[in-house]
Design a protein around this motif. Structure first.
Motif, PDB file in Angstrom:
ATOM      1  N   PRO A 173       0.917  -1.239   0.094  1.00  0.00           N
ATOM      2  CA  PRO A 173      -0.057  -0.078  -0.037  1.00  0.00           C
ATOM      3  C   PRO A 173       0.957   1.242   0.080  1.00  0.00           C
ATOM      4  CG  PRO A 173      -0.074  -0.910   2.233  1.00  0.00           C
ATOM      5  CD  PRO A 173       0.712  -1.875   1.297  1.00  0.00           C
ATOM      6  N   VAL A 174       0.461   2.140  -0.898  1.00  0.00           N
ATOM      7  CA  VAL A 174       1.464   3.449  -1.235  1.00  0.00           C
ATOM      8  C   VAL A 174       0.186   4.457  -0.955  1.00  0.00           C
ATOM      9  CG1 VAL A 174       2.820   4.748  -2.638  1.00  0.00           C
ATOM     10  CG2 VAL A 174       3.288   2.391  -2.422  1.00  0.00           C
ATOM     11  N   GLY A 175       0.257   5.389  -0.139  1.00  0.00           N
ATOM     12  CA  GLY A 175      -0.731   6.360   0.096  1.00  0.00           C
ATOM     13  C   GLY A 175      -1.910   6.086   0.603  1.00  0.00           C
ATOM     14  N   GLY A 176      -2.228   4.553   0.979  1.00  0.00           N
ATOM     15  CA  GLY A 176      -3.595   4.424   1.524  1.00  0.00           C
ATOM     16  C   GLY A 176      -4.251   3.381   0.549  1.00  0.00           C
ATOM     17  N   ALA A 177      -5.441   3.030   1.058  1.00  0.00           N
ATOM     18  CA  ALA A 177      -6.105   2.005  -0.024  1.00  0.00           C
ATOM     19  C   ALA A 177      -6.558   2.885  -1.054  1.00  0.00           C
ATOM     20  CB  ALA A 177      -7.477   1.558   0.961  1.00  0.00           C
ATOM     21  N   ALA A 178      -7.498   4.281  -0.724  1.00  0.00           N
ATOM     22  CA  ALA A 178      -7.905   4.895  -1.678  1.00  0.00           C
ATOM     23  C   ALA A 178      -6.894   5.262  -3.118  1.00  0.00           C
ATOM     24  CB  ALA A 178      -8.568   6.168  -1.211  1.00  0.00           C
ATOM     25  N   VAL A 179      -5.787   5.608  -2.446  1.00  0.00           N
ATOM     26  CA  VAL A 179      -4.652   5.824  -3.593  1.00  0.00           C
ATOM     27  C   VAL A 179      -4.461   4.700  -4.332  1.00  0.00           C
ATOM     28  CG1 VAL A 179      -2.277   6.424  -4.045  1.00  0.00           C
ATOM     29  CG2 VAL A 179      -3.588   7.838  -2.334  1.00  0.00           C
ATOM     30  N   MET A 180      -4.384   3.438  -3.959  1.00  0.00           N
ATOM     31  CA  MET A 180      -4.024   2.187  -4.470  1.00  0.00           C
ATOM     32  C   MET A 180      -5.256   1.861  -5.442  1.00  0.00           C
ATOM     33  SD  MET A 180      -1.090   1.413  -3.968  1.00  0.00           S
ATOM     34  CE  MET A 180      -0.989  -0.017  -4.634  1.00  0.00           C
ATOM     35  N   VAL A 181      -6.397   2.018  -5.044  1.00  0.00           N
ATOM     36  CA  VAL A 181      -7.570   1.825  -5.756  1.00  0.00           C
ATOM     37  C   VAL A 181      -7.478   2.725  -7.279  1.00  0.00           C
ATOM     38  CG1 VAL A 181     -10.006   2.066  -6.071  1.00  0.00           C
ATOM     39  CG2 VAL A 181      -9.157   0.913  -4.200  1.00  0.00           C
ATOM     40  N   GLU A 182      -7.212   4.038  -7.021  1.00  0.00           N
ATOM     41  CA  GLU A 182      -6.971   4.910  -8.060  1.00  0.00           C
ATOM     42  C   GLU A 182      -5.801   4.281  -8.959  1.00  0.00           C
ATOM     43  OE1 GLU A 182      -6.522   9.397  -9.157  1.00  0.00           O
ATOM     44  OE2 GLU A 182      -5.635   8.717  -7.363  1.00  0.00           O
ATOM     45  N   GLN A 183      -4.658   4.071  -8.353  1.00  0.00           N
ATOM     46  CA  GLN A 183      -3.496   3.743  -9.008  1.00  0.00           C
ATOM     47  C   GLN A 183      -3.777   2.161  -9.825  1.00  0.00           C
ATOM     48  OE1 GLN A 183      -0.273   5.244  -9.766  1.00  0.00           O
ATOM     49  NE2 GLN A 183      -0.841   3.601 -11.189  1.00  0.00           N
ATOM     50  N   VAL A 268      -4.291 -10.639 -12.147  1.00  0.00           N
ATOM     51  CA  VAL A 268      -3.694 -10.230 -10.842  1.00  0.00           C
ATOM     52  C   VAL A 268      -4.011  -8.961 -10.550  1.00  0.00           C
ATOM     53  CG1 VAL A 268      -1.359  -9.932  -9.842  1.00  0.00           C
ATOM     54  CG2 VAL A 268      -2.078 -12.002 -11.440  1.00  0.00           C
ATOM     55  N   ILE A 269      -3.928  -7.860 -11.350  1.00  0.00           N
ATOM     56  CA  ILE A 269      -4.165  -6.531 -10.990  1.00  0.00           C
ATOM     57  C   ILE A 269      -5.701  -6.251 -10.445  1.00  0.00           C
ATOM     58  CG2 ILE A 269      -4.299  -4.041 -11.936  1.00  0.00           C
ATOM     59  CD1 ILE A 269      -2.034  -4.792 -14.033  1.00  0.00           C
ATOM     60  N   GLU A 274      -9.318  -5.298  -6.251  1.00  0.00           N
ATOM     61  CA  GLU A 274     -10.459  -5.888  -5.120  1.00  0.00           C
ATOM     62  C   GLU A 274     -10.281  -5.757  -4.009  1.00  0.00           C
ATOM     63  OE1 GLU A 274     -13.479  -9.806  -4.762  1.00  0.00           O
ATOM     64  OE2 GLU A 274     -11.868  -9.424  -6.278  1.00  0.00           O
ATOM     65  N   GLY A 275      -8.902  -6.189  -3.444  1.00  0.00           N
ATOM     66  CA  GLY A 275      -8.350  -6.211  -2.099  1.00  0.00           C
ATOM     67  C   GLY A 275      -8.496  -5.098  -1.441  1.00  0.00           C
ATOM     68  N   PHE A 276      -7.917  -4.026  -2.116  1.00  0.00           N
ATOM     69  CA  PHE A 276      -7.990  -2.503  -1.715  1.00  0.00           C
ATOM     70  C   PHE A 276      -9.206  -1.913  -1.539  1.00  0.00           C
ATOM     71  CE2 PHE A 276      -3.215  -2.955  -2.882  1.00  0.00           C
ATOM     72  CZ  PHE A 276      -2.693  -2.414  -1.576  1.00  0.00           C
ATOM     73  N   ALA A 277     -10.039  -2.197  -2.589  1.00  0.00           N
ATOM     74  CA  ALA A 277     -11.278  -1.821  -2.661  1.00  0.00           C
ATOM     75  C   ALA A 277     -12.143  -2.299  -1.366  1.00  0.00           C
ATOM     76  CB  ALA A 277     -12.069  -2.234  -3.917  1.00  0.00           C
ATOM     77  N   THR A 283     -14.270  -4.221   4.638  1.00  0.00           N
ATOM     78  CA  THR A 283     -14.696  -5.611   4.579  1.00  0.00           C
ATOM     79  C   THR A 283     -13.473  -6.442   4.617  1.00  0.00           C
ATOM     80  OG1 THR A 283     -14.954  -5.469   2.219  1.00  0.00           O
ATOM     81  CG2 THR A 283     -17.159  -4.933   3.480  1.00  0.00           C
ATOM     82  N   ALA A 284     -12.261  -5.997   4.158  1.00  0.00           N
ATOM     83  CA  ALA A 284     -11.174  -6.906   4.088  1.00  0.00           C
ATOM     84  C   ALA A 284     -10.122  -6.253   4.269  1.00  0.00           C
ATOM     85  CB  ALA A 284     -11.307  -7.727   2.895  1.00  0.00           C
ATOM     86  N   ARG A 285      -9.032  -6.812   4.534  1.00  0.00           N
ATOM     87  CA  ARG A 285      -7.651  -6.099   4.419  1.00  0.00           C
ATOM     88  C   ARG A 285      -6.915  -6.781   3.270  1.00  0.00           C
ATOM     89  NH1 ARG A 285      -2.323  -7.184   6.628  1.00  0.00           N
ATOM     90  NH2 ARG A 285      -3.282  -8.943   7.406  1.00  0.00           N
ATOM     91  N   PRO A 286      -6.184  -5.568   2.407  1.00  0.00           N
ATOM     92  CA  PRO A 286      -5.479  -6.277   1.310  1.00  0.00           C
ATOM     93  C   PRO A 286      -4.161  -6.853   1.711  1.00  0.00           C
ATOM     94  CG  PRO A 286      -5.141  -3.834   1.531  1.00  0.00           C
ATOM     95  CD  PRO A 286      -6.214  -4.510   2.520  1.00  0.00           C
ATOM     96  N   LEU A 287      -3.622  -7.906   0.861  1.00  0.00           N
ATOM     97  CA  LEU A 287      -2.471  -8.517   0.972  1.00  0.00           C
ATOM     98  C   LEU A 287      -1.487  -7.428   0.739  1.00  0.00           C
ATOM     99  CD1 LEU A 287      -3.005 -11.698  -1.269  1.00  0.00           C
ATOM    100  CD2 LEU A 287      -3.270 -11.590   1.208  1.00  0.00           C
TER     101      LEU A 287
END
Length: 290
Positions: A173-183, A268-269, A274-277, A283-287
């Motif tokens: 995670p870089v910058g948090g889940a929201a940043v990773m979803v966008e990225q 894979v992407i 989905e994990g970060f979302a 509801t879940a924590r990303p790997l």
């Protein structure tokens, strides 16, 4: 209006003096063109042009050929003794100038490559990598990084891009889940571009040649010459020697063979996205890296 050669700066450095001597002697020899000299030397025209302009260091063996071609009794070999000891300044600037003219770009990166980074992701990476920089410096670097992406989206595309991205880049995670979803959404969008291929190098590939954390970039220039650029977190190294570049091309081919297909890469992407979302929804924590 005819093409005009750019002005040289022989007093700037030994490397620039070396290049200016090539042009001076060309002109003395019946105004010989650079293309004609490249054929006589059996040398790449593009590489010779950069050496004459002071943008590249002369490689070993060129000085002897120049002394023979111009009958200069060892002058270029003596100039080379000075030029080869000169630290190459502004390597990144030189790389960027070449990258902006390349017709082929192939890279392996441990993180999301700069050309595919979202602004929020790039900002997080720059802030973490340069913790002592001023806000003004960080803003300048971010603006420059985002501006470089313009060429990727030109129509028609001027360059063919191939990106190999380590799976580490999708999971940490870089910058948090929201940043990773966008990225990761942006990375999926890049996979749909016809002039772009993205492959993930999965954890399951095990050991590989670039595990030291170095990014490897291969640029194909308009004259079909290929150069390499290796970059760490604090330094970059431009490689133009044909043998050394060929070694990097072989290494890149091995990385490509170890990577997932474009279709499996997208899967894979999407899984990482989905994990970060899910994490964002609580509801879940990303790997992440174990």
């Amino acid at each position: 209006m005819g093409w005009k050669e750019r002005e040289l700066q022989p007093d700037k450095s030994p490397r620039h003096f070396y290049g200016s001597e090539i042009r001076r002697l060309r002109k003395l020899h019946d105004n010989m063109s650079l293309g004609r000299l490249a054929k006589i030397l059996n040398f790449s025209l593009g590489h010779l042009s950069r050496i004459e302009g002071g943008d590249s260091k002369p490689p070993e063996g060129l000085s002897e050929k120049l002394d023979t071609a111009f009958n200069t009794d060892g002058s270029f070999q003596r100039y080379y003794a000075l030029a080869k000891r000169e630290p190459f300044p502004d390597k990144y600037s030189t790389y960027l100038k070449l990258a902006n003219t390349a017709i082929g770009h192939a890279s392996y990166t441990l993180t999301v490559p700069g050309l595919l980074q979202s602004e929020a992701f790039a900002s997080a990476v720059l802030n973490a990598g340069e913790p002592l920089a001023t806000p003004e410096e960080l803003e300048d670097w971010l603006t420059t990084r985002m501006a470089r992406q313009t060429r990727l989206h030109q129509d028609p595309p001027p360059c063919r891009y191939w990106f190999i991205v380590d799976e580490w880049a999708l999971r940490r995670p870089v910058g948090g889940a929201a940043v990773m979803v966008e990225q990761l959404s942006l990375l999926l969008a890049a996979c749909q571009l016809r002039h772009v291929t993205v492959q993930v190098l999965p954890f399951s590939a095990g050991v590989h040649s670039e595990m030291g954390g170095t990014s490897l970039i291969l640029l194909t220039l308009p004259d079909q010459e290929v150069i390499a650029y290796e970059e760490g977190s604090r330094s970059g190294h431009l490689i133009e020697d044909a043998h050394a570049v060929a070694q990097r091309r072989d290494l890149y081919d091995l990385l490509r063979a170890q990577s997932l297909s474009p279709h499996d890469t997208e899967a894979v992407i999407r899984s990482a996205l989905e994990g970060f979302a899910n994490a964002l929804r609580g509801t879940a924590r990303p790997l992440a890296d174990e």
